[in-house]
Structure formats: structure tokens, C-alpha cells
Motif scaffolding. Sequence first.
Motif, PDB file in Angstrom:
ATOM      1  N   HIS A 227      23.054 -23.373  55.716  1.00 39.48           N
ATOM      2  CA  HIS A 227      24.335 -23.802  55.146  1.00 39.48           C
ATOM      3  C   HIS A 227      24.154 -24.996  54.213  1.00 39.48           C
ATOM      4  N   HIS A 228      24.607 -24.873  52.990  1.00 40.05           N
ATOM      5  CA  HIS A 228      24.532 -25.940  51.979  1.00 40.05           C
ATOM      6  C   HIS A 228      23.102 -26.425  51.741  1.00 40.05           C
ATOM      7  N   ASP A 231      20.390 -25.976  45.968  1.00 38.72           N
ATOM      8  CA  ASP A 231      21.178 -26.087  44.736  1.00 38.72           C
ATOM      9  C   ASP A 231      21.099 -24.810  43.905  1.00 38.72           C
ATOM     10  N   LYS A 248      24.879 -17.475  50.983  1.00 35.39           N
ATOM     11  CA  LYS A 248      25.344 -18.285  52.119  1.00 35.39           C
ATOM     12  C   LYS A 248      24.515 -19.555  52.290  1.00 35.39           C
ATOM     13  N   SER A 249      23.416 -19.679  51.537  1.00 31.04           N
ATOM     14  CA  SER A 249      22.544 -20.849  51.665  1.00 31.04           C
ATOM     15  C   SER A 249      22.744 -21.858  50.531  1.00 31.04           C
ATOM     16  N   ALA A 251      24.417 -24.818  48.184  1.00 34.47           N
ATOM     17  CA  ALA A 251      25.215 -26.045  48.239  1.00 34.47           C
ATOM     18  C   ALA A 251      26.487 -25.834  47.414  1.00 34.47           C
ATOM     19  N   PRO A 252      27.517 -26.668  47.624  1.00 33.41           N
ATOM     20  CA  PRO A 252      28.750 -26.523  46.851  1.00 33.41           C
ATOM     21  C   PRO A 252      28.489 -26.477  45.348  1.00 33.41           C
ATOM     22  N   GLU A 253      29.098 -25.499  44.706  1.00 33.06           N
ATOM     23  CA  GLU A 253      28.949 -25.262  43.266  1.00 33.06           C
ATOM     24  C   GLU A 253      27.502 -24.961  42.861  1.00 33.06           C
ATOM     25  N   GLY A 254      26.733 -24.473  43.817  1.00 31.16           N
ATOM     26  CA  GLY A 254      25.354 -24.068  43.532  1.00 31.16           C
ATOM     27  C   GLY A 254      25.314 -22.795  42.696  1.00 31.16           C
ATOM     28  N   ASP A 272      33.186 -16.704  52.107  1.00 27.71           N
ATOM     29  CA  ASP A 272      32.181 -17.771  52.214  1.00 27.71           C
ATOM     30  C   ASP A 272      31.849 -18.342  50.821  1.00 27.71           C
ATOM     31  N   THR A 276      32.599 -22.242  49.644  1.00 26.77           N
ATOM     32  CA  THR A 276      31.514 -23.131  49.196  1.00 26.77           C
ATOM     33  C   THR A 276      31.652 -23.442  47.705  1.00 26.77           C
ATOM     34  N   VAL A 278      30.550 -20.979  44.649  1.00 26.67           N
ATOM     35  CA  VAL A 278      29.231 -20.581  44.150  1.00 26.67           C
ATOM     36  C   VAL A 278      29.365 -19.878  42.802  1.00 26.67           C
TER      37      VAL A 278
END
Length: 336
Positions: A227-228, A231, A248-249, A251-254, A272, A276, A278
Amino acid sequence: MRELTYVARHTVEWRETPDPKLQSGQDAIVAPVAATPCDVDSAILAGHGFVEPPFPIGHECVAQVVDVGDAVTGVTPGDLVVVPWSISCGACEHCRAGLTAHCTSVPHMAMYGAPIGGSWGGLFSDLVHVPWADAMLVPLPPGLDPIAMASASDNWSLSWRMVAPHLKARPGARVLVVARGSIGLYVCDIARALGARDVLYVDPDGEHRKIAEGFGARTAEAIEPIHHGFDVAVEATGRVDQLSLALKSLAPEGFCESAGNHFRPGELPLLDMYLTGVNLRVARDNVRSHIPDALALAGSGLVTPERVVSHVIDWEDLPDALPERRLKPVFVRDRS
Ligand SMILES: [Zn+2]
Ligand SMILES: [Zn+2]
């Protein structure tokens, strides 16, 4: 001349066809001297493609120019060139915008190695017709090895595009690579060379993981979503469950880059992804636009793409050797 033709699951054979001829002053005829299967060719050879055989296969090579039309100024006979996997004119609105995989001067999806936008032959053929030679062909810079760069037509340059711009925008980014073939390994090489502070490479194949470790990546056979954790996530498996894992892995705005070719359906974790935040790109690569950048990195001394080449095999052995499962065999022919 002979065209290496995919005829049935795990089976290719030479088929005779007339030599290609210049059809306009802008064309070239080239002879592949180092050609290699794209990762998707392995799926096609295993019978997972979506186009029925027979068809000439292959869309990654360095070739020697044999003949050029009167209007061609960028290359001359004898030059070594990278042949992009997709056909593009360089002049239409899409090409001028860099969207060379969407050239409007040819049928949609026109490419070498699969008859999905007209018939352009394959790059495991003895000779290849190249339209718009000045727009398409990229001279191989001196000092670069045709064997190591056979993949610049597609997988090497695609790998550059999937990670280099992100590392430029976010220096030191953490990168997850979920992969099965050459693309993921090239990404590891490029990501570490361009300053990623952490690269995790996930692949059940122990030999692949060893190569990734040589590029300075951490490796795992399989993982649960982190989680998060990253990048940038690159997915090059053709499997929707693995794309989900990558998403699902993030980071926010990755940013998740997928090499696509998900021939079987599946579900993405849209809620999901929304929570987050994405960015996901699944796209046929506009490779011609960034082949020069990818070659420049290859020539910088920061990367070692030759470590992904698993076998160097004689051109004449293509029918027997291509269907065998290998990471990145390169088929070579004497230059005369
Ligand atoms: Zn490809
Ligand atoms: Zn075009």
C-alpha cells in the motif's frame, strides 16, 4: 527471399516470397542483421495471440540499408539502422504530434510482424520494405552494438519511455517492476541508472531475478500489494491480476505504466485506484518518437542492455530456435 512465417503454435518456417522493391522515392529496402523477439512474440508463439496464423513474424531489429529511393537523404546503402516496429509517415497530424503508432497515412495499427493494419512483413525476413525511410529509420549511433540494440525497435525504447520521463519529473522515485521478460529487466537497468532510489523487481523466474539484481534491483518471486509503496509501477506481464497488483501498490497520484497485451479479460481495482489517485497508461508505444533518446542513454555508458541478451544465434537457425522459450535471443546474420 525468405520470410520467417508463424504457421502454428510453437512453429515457424521460412516461406519464399518475391524480393521487396522500392515503391516510391521515399522508400528503403533493408536487410536485418540482428533481430530479436519482442516479449509479445513469446505469447504469440505460445498460441496466445489474437491473429490467426500464418503471418510473417518479428518486429525488432537492427538492419543494414540495401537500397534507397531518390528522395531519401537520411540514410544510404550500408548504414546500420533501427527499424521501428510500427509504420509511420512522419508527416500526418498524429505523426507530427509524436503519436507515430497512430499514423493516419496507413491503416490503423500498421506494423511489422502482425497483419493487423495491412501486410508489412516481419523483421525476421531476409529483406524488408520500409516506406518513408527518412521518417522511420534511425541510424545506429557509432559505438553501439547491433546485438545489444536489436530491441531498440520496441522493447528497449518502450522501457525507456515507461520510466525515464517519470524519473526526470520525480528524481529518486521508488519504482516497482512486475514483469516476465526483457521489458522489466530493461526498466530495472534504466531506473537504477537514472537515479531511482529503490527498484523492486517481481518475477517468478529465478534467472530473470538474477539479472535484475545485477542491475541493483531488489527482487521477489511474488508479492502482496504494498500500500502506497511506489511512485512509479511498471507492469509487463500481459496479466490483469498483475496489473492490479501494480496499481494497488502505488503512492497517491503515482503513475502506472503497462506494456499491455492483456489478451485475457480481468477486472481492475477501480475503487482502490480512485481512492489512491492513480494515473494508468496502457498504450501501444509511439516508439519512433523516443528511439533517439533511448539510443542516447544506451550510448551513455550508464546502462548495460547487453546483459539482457540471453543467446546469440545464427540467422539460419531461426526456424528451430525461435519457438524455444528463451529470455532474449538475438539472431544475427553476416553483413556483406
Ligand atoms: Zn513488440
Ligand atoms: Zn503519419
